[in-house]
Design a protein around this motif. Structure first.
Motif, PDB file in Angstrom:
ATOM      1  N   PHE A   1      41.791  30.459  35.424  1.00 21.50           N
ATOM      2  CA  PHE A   1      41.677  29.286  36.289  1.00 21.50           C
ATOM      3  C   PHE A   1      41.784  28.009  35.495  1.00 21.50           C
ATOM      4  N   HIS A   2      41.015  27.994  34.395  1.00 26.03           N
ATOM      5  CA  HIS A   2      40.942  26.762  33.624  1.00 26.03           C
ATOM      6  C   HIS A   2      42.284  26.427  33.018  1.00 26.03           C
ATOM      7  N   ARG A   3      42.974  27.447  32.553  1.00 27.47           N
ATOM      8  CA  ARG A   3      44.289  27.184  31.965  1.00 27.47           C
ATOM      9  C   ARG A   3      45.248  26.672  33.021  1.00 27.47           C
ATOM     10  N   ALA A   4      45.159  27.278  34.202  1.00 25.60           N
ATOM     11  CA  ALA A   4      46.039  26.828  35.287  1.00 25.60           C
ATOM     12  C   ALA A   4      45.725  25.382  35.637  1.00 25.60           C
TER      13      ALA A   4
ATOM     14  N   VAL B   1      34.659  19.165  35.451  1.00 25.14           N
ATOM     15  CA  VAL B   1      36.027  18.677  35.700  1.00 25.14           C
ATOM     16  C   VAL B   1      36.550  19.228  37.028  1.00 25.14           C
ATOM     17  N   TRP B   2      36.339  20.511  37.246  1.00 22.94           N
ATOM     18  CA  TRP B   2      36.791  21.106  38.499  1.00 22.94           C
ATOM     19  C   TRP B   2      36.108  20.444  39.693  1.00 22.94           C
ATOM     20  N   GLY B   3      34.815  20.206  39.545  1.00 23.31           N
ATOM     21  CA  GLY B   3      34.096  19.556  40.630  1.00 23.31           C
ATOM     22  C   GLY B   3      34.732  18.240  40.977  1.00 23.31           C
TER      23      GLY B   3
ATOM     24  N   PHE C   1      31.421  27.282  38.734  1.00 20.18           N
ATOM     25  CA  PHE C   1      31.640  27.888  37.428  1.00 20.18           C
ATOM     26  C   PHE C   1      30.360  27.790  36.614  1.00 20.18           C
ATOM     27  N   PRO C   2      29.433  28.721  36.855  1.00 22.09           N
ATOM     28  CA  PRO C   2      28.179  28.650  36.109  1.00 22.09           C
ATOM     29  C   PRO C   2      28.430  28.807  34.621  1.00 22.09           C
ATOM     30  N   PRO C   3      27.637  28.174  33.796  1.00 23.16           N
ATOM     31  CA  PRO C   3      27.853  28.312  32.356  1.00 23.16           C
ATOM     32  C   PRO C   3      27.628  29.753  31.914  1.00 23.16           C
ATOM     33  N   ARG C   4      28.151  30.133  30.788  1.00 22.75           N
ATOM     34  CA  ARG C   4      28.211  31.531  30.389  1.00 22.75           C
ATOM     35  C   ARG C   4      26.849  32.200  30.393  1.00 22.75           C
ATOM     36  N   ALA C   5      25.848  31.536  29.864  1.00 24.91           N
ATOM     37  CA  ALA C   5      24.522  32.166  29.806  1.00 24.91           C
ATOM     38  C   ALA C   5      24.051  32.542  31.191  1.00 24.91           C
ATOM     39  N   ALA C   6      24.276  31.641  32.128  1.00 23.68           N
ATOM     40  CA  ALA C   6      23.838  31.923  33.498  1.00 23.68           C
ATOM     41  C   ALA C   6      24.627  33.091  34.054  1.00 23.68           C
ATOM     42  N   GLN C   7      25.889  33.178  33.661  1.00 20.32           N
ATOM     43  CA  GLN C   7      26.694  34.291  34.152  1.00 20.32           C
ATOM     44  C   GLN C   7      26.091  35.602  33.693  1.00 20.32           C
ATOM     45  N   GLU C   8      25.630  35.597  32.435  1.00 16.14           N
ATOM     46  CA  GLU C   8      25.061  36.837  31.933  1.00 16.14           C
ATOM     47  C   GLU C   8      23.804  37.198  32.685  1.00 16.14           C
TER      48      GLU C   8
END
Lengths: 348, 234, 321
Positions: free
Chosen positions: A17-20, A278-280, A338-345
């Motif tokens: 997504f981010h790359r796109a 940024v997406w927001g 897009f939760p930050p990585r830690a939250a994703q875990e």
């Protein structure tokens, strides 16, 4: 999610997504030109809000410090740049100097804001930032000799586009688009460096548990100053860019609704994740500035004007939809898009 | 009267109770002892309704307590004296006590019980108009107990009543608990001070890292080697 | 007017304004006390109350000059309906927006409150655009509230030759707000439910352990806070004769400042804070300038939070997180 091996960063499932998104941002003016959309000028605010969002995300997401008066620092930058460059004042300095001054103004205001909150936390700290966010526009409005009060600074003359009409001129629009994009890139670069640095880690420790952080040697007073000054500087930068973009710099443009909107962008995008910020900004500001007017025009073409035309104007539902988005996201997906990585875990 | 079977519970991913089963019969005084962190308070929180078990059953008077919120358990006959007293510090002693009878509708009975509680704890009578937070630790413990008694419970749950109190005060408190038990109320006592708990109660369970490792008559446990070594200082 | 008269006039103005602020401040303080949430949306609820009041008055057809019986009679049921509306709306908001977040991370309820504030404000804007006669022709412009309360200068009626004006309008404001605040105070200190509310604010777990249905008590707190805001809105409309869809923000901040100054979580504190903020506003308007008053109030707010966070009557343990 399996824990990463030491030294390896977990793969971000949203990377495509981010790359796109990045590609879209870079290529947009070309697409705009080819499709003759003439939207380039309208899209610059998206980039400005993205800069603001990344800046605020550093304070609220990384540092865990709720900042409710962000617009004040935006104003500091805009007014500094405006005063130093506009023909209404004797200075009339070049753009680069004005931008540097704007960043400095934002940083200075940020550092000063930290003083009252050195020993405050949580709700009370947030309220003080809200108060500062209120005092600044009131002061700007009332110090007429310096700020031209209610009427604002106008015309705003910065090297480059000289008048508002120039925005429809595609070439100038494209120039400013890429300038704004480059500045966004600069801010993102700083953000990434910060996250990997000692300062950034100290900020995260501060966010997680202030007491524990201080026991580990983190100077929590200094962290407050750093957080507020840094986000202030970023807002100042955005202020300098916006100063040339708007026809006039008015106190009413820097009040609570702007602070609340940037906060909403950050939260909805993913608190703590600059990509989310940024997406927001991209999603919400586009919806607001581009989709809404189009929908309105379409609805009006169907129904014509009349006593209900107010209800067909989609921008009149802006805050309703915004608010609903906030309430629903907090309820169902508090980590944001897009939760930050830690939250994703943790969420898994 | 109270029955836990195979109760498992925890906080988030941390499992504290790993299959606890215990029983309190009507009018019985049962102790739950064990080291810090063994899960004693967690067990009581499950009984109180503040924590939902991930497995197992909790039954009171034959019916399950699943889905019954904390506030409803009082009306069923459970009185709670929580860890750390938890009195309402800005309410007066009288207001604290009256709140203990929140679920009751019989005004006359409430007045009677208030009198009775003040007889058992004369110090509280002296301090009726004082705010709960201004009382000493021992007085707060009495207030918490009195408050729980105002609900006329058939089962009194006590969580670490001796904690933070001077030995003389603790003695006083335990004498009162014994009196309450003699009057017919069942008691489930969670205590760090194993000696006092085993002296007072007729039966006991020993909890270690979330499981019951020993149970039996208090007298018997008092003399067992391992128990003495681990919990009674040899 | 002499210096003393000027001061006296500001006192009168301040107390009148302050009692309305107090009604709204109570809502903030009660909610913060019981669930530790700064209810950002409370000011906007107040604004909706004002719009509801205006609409109801419009529907009733009441006009200035209608006899006393008709005026007071109509206003009585308008008051009841408005209070029911704002109280009920507040209960719904608590149920749907805040209650599901009881265990969420600390930022979530605050952000949700901001979201609710946005929603309510937008609703006010749309309400103002409805094709009702009372709403006028411009959707977002301030609406004029009928001038139903006579403005009779009491002091000159009583034969006192003074420049200070105390009017029947001022009396009306006090006549409504004071009994409401008194009633609330009695409710909270003397009734079983009121005591249960106080207990729940102090220690929710212990309250549940004595059988207090915490969720229901919290709902009642929102009901009462919302209803008081509605009453304040009706009073304000009748006193200042103008309302606008974004009045909630400013009024909310004034009231919140009052709650903090008085001691957040303390109901008497909110009442005292309201009066103080009203007085300070009036004095600031007069001695400095109305343009600077918001800044003055915020400086006071910041000063209180930095130097005496528990406010005047608050508990030293104060902040809830």
């Amino acid at each position: 999610m399996t824990p990463a091996r030491t030294g390896e960063r977990p793969r971000d499932p949203h990377a495509p997504f981010h790359r796109a998104g990045l590609a879209a941002l870079v290529l947009f003016p070309a697409a705009d030109h080819l499709l003759d959309l003439r939207l380039v000028g309208d899209v610059v605010p998206v980039l400005l809000f993205a800069i603001l969002a990344v800046g605020l995300n550093a304070t609220v997401g990384l540092g865990g410090l709720l900042q409710l008066g962000y617009a004040a620092y935006f104003a500091a930058g805009a007014y500094a740049a405006g005063i130093l460059t506009s023909v209404a004042y004797p200075f009339q300095l070049p753009l680069e100097v004005a931008t540097a001054a704007a960043v400095g103004a934002g940083a200075l205001l940020g550092a000063l804001s930290a003083l009252p909150v050195l020993r405050l936390k949580g709700d009370y700290l947030a309220i003080v930032t809200l108060g500062i966010g209120e005092i600044v526009p009131v002061t700007l409005r009332n110090l007429e000799p310096i700020t031209k009060g209610e009427f604002g600074i106008s015309p705003v003359d910065l090297p480059g586009p000289r008048a508002w009409e120039d925005w429809t001129n595609t070439t100038h629009g494209v120039l400013w688009y890429y300038l704004a994009l480059a500045l966004l890139g600069l801010v993102v670069y700083c953000q990434r460096r910060l996250e990997r640095s000692r300062i950034g880690r100290a900020w995260e420790a501060f966010r997680e548990d202030e007491l524990a952080a201080s026991a580990c040697g983190v100077d929590t007073a200094a962290v407050r100053v750093q957080l507020l000054a840094y986000s202030g500087a970023v807002a100042g930068l955005a202020g300098a860019v916006s100063a040339s973009y708007v026809p006039a710099i008015l106190p009413s443009q820097y009040e609570f609704p702007i602070s609340a909107m940037v906060l909403s962008l950050v939260v909805l995008g993913g608190l703590g994740n600059w990509r989310g910020a940024v997406w927001g900004a991209i999603l919400l500001v586009s919806l607001d500035r581009i989709l809404a007017p189009s929908l309105t025009r379409w609805a009006q073409s169907l129904v014509g004007s009349g006593s209900y035309s107010f209800f067909l104007e989609f921008s009149n539902y802006r805050f309703l939809l915004f608010g609903l988005a906030l309430v629903l996201v907090m309820r169902w997906r508090p980590g944001g898009l897009f939760p930050p990585r830690a939250a994703q875990e943790r969420v898994g | 009267m109270l029955e836990l079977s195979g109760v498992e519970a925890g906080y988030g991913s941390v499992r504290v109770l790993k299959g606890v089963s215990l029983r309190v019969g009507p009018g019985e005084a049962v102790a739950l002892i064990g080291a810090n962190g063994a899960g004693k308070t967690t067990t009581l929180r499950v009984v109180h309704g503040l924590l939902e078990p991930s497995a197992g059953q909790v039954r009171f008077r034959g019916s399950t307590l699943a889905g019954v919120p904390t506030e409803a358990r009082v009306a069923l006959g459970m009185g709670h004296v929580p860890e750390g007293r938890q009195v309402f510090s800005r309410l007066t002693v009288r207001e604290n006590l009256r709140l203990g009878a929140y679920t009751r509708r019989d005004a006359a009975g409430v007045r009677e019980d208030l009198e009775r509680v003040l007889e058992v704890f004369p110090r509280l009578r002296e301090r009726l108009r004082q705010k709960g937070g201004t009382l000493s630790g021992g007085e707060q413990q009495m207030l918490a107990m009195g408050r729980a008694l105002m609900g006329r419970p058939s089962l009194l749950l006590l969580d670490e009543p001796s904690m933070g109190l001077a030995p003389l005060v603790v003695e006083q408190i335990f004498r009162v608990i014994a009196e309450i038990h003699r009057a017919g109320t069942a008691v489930l006592l969670v205590e760090q001070n194993a000696y006092l708990a085993l002296e007072l109660c007729s039966r006991a369970y020993v909890l270690t890292t979330g499981s019951v490792v020993a149970e039996g008559a208090a007298r018997d446990l008092l003399v067992r080697e391992e128990i003495r070594a681990a919990y009674l200082g040899g | 007017m002499s210096g003393a008269e000027v001061l006296a006039q500001q006192l009168v103005n301040g107390l009148t304004l302050g009692s309305v602020i107090a009604l709204v401040a109570i809502g903030y303080t009660m909610v913060y006390g019981i669930i530790g949430l700064i209810n950002f949306a409370h000011g906007d609820l107040y604004m909706l109350g004002a719009f509801a009041a205006l609409s109801l008055i419009g529907v009733s057809g009441l006009a200035p000059g209608d006899g006393a019986a008709a005026t007071w009679g109509t206003l009585a049921w308008v008051l009841v309906l408005v209070m029911a509306f704002t109280g009920g709306l507040n209960v719904l908001i608590e149920r749907w927006a805040y209650r599901p977040l009881r265990r969420a991370q600390p930022l979530a309820p605050l952000i949700t409150a901001i979201g609710v504030s946005f929603i309510l404000q937008n609703l006010g804007m749309l309400w103002g655009a409805l094709p009702l006669e009372v709403m006028g022709t411009n959707a977002v412009a301030p609406k004029s509230f009928p001038d139903l309360i006579p403005r009779v200068d009491l002091l000159s009626r009583m034969g006192l030759a003074t420049g200070v004006r105390v009017t029947t309008k001022d009396l009306f404001v006090m006549g409504l707000t004071v009994p409401l605040m008194l009633g609330l105070h009695l409710f909270v200190t003397r009734t079983r439910l009121g005591t249960a509310m106080r207990a729940t604010s102090q220690n929710r777990e212990a309250a549940r352990m004595v059988g207090i249905p915490a969720d229901r008590v919290i709902a009642v707190t929102f009901l009462i806070g919302g209803a008081l805001a509605g009453a304040g809105a009706l009073v304000r409309g009748l006193f200042f004769n103008t309302i606008v869809f974004n009045m909630g923000y400013g009024a909310g901040l004034q009231a919140f400042t009052a709650a903090v100054v008085g001691g957040i979580g303390s109901i008497p504190g909110a009442m005292l804070g309201g009066l103080l903020i009203g007085l300070i506003s009036a004095l600031s308007d007069h001695l400095i300038s109305a343009r600077w008053t918001p800044a003055v109030l915020f400086l006071i707010l910041i000063a209180v939070l930095v130097f005496r966070p528990r406010g005047l009557l608050g508990d030293p343990t104060g902040q809830k997180a």
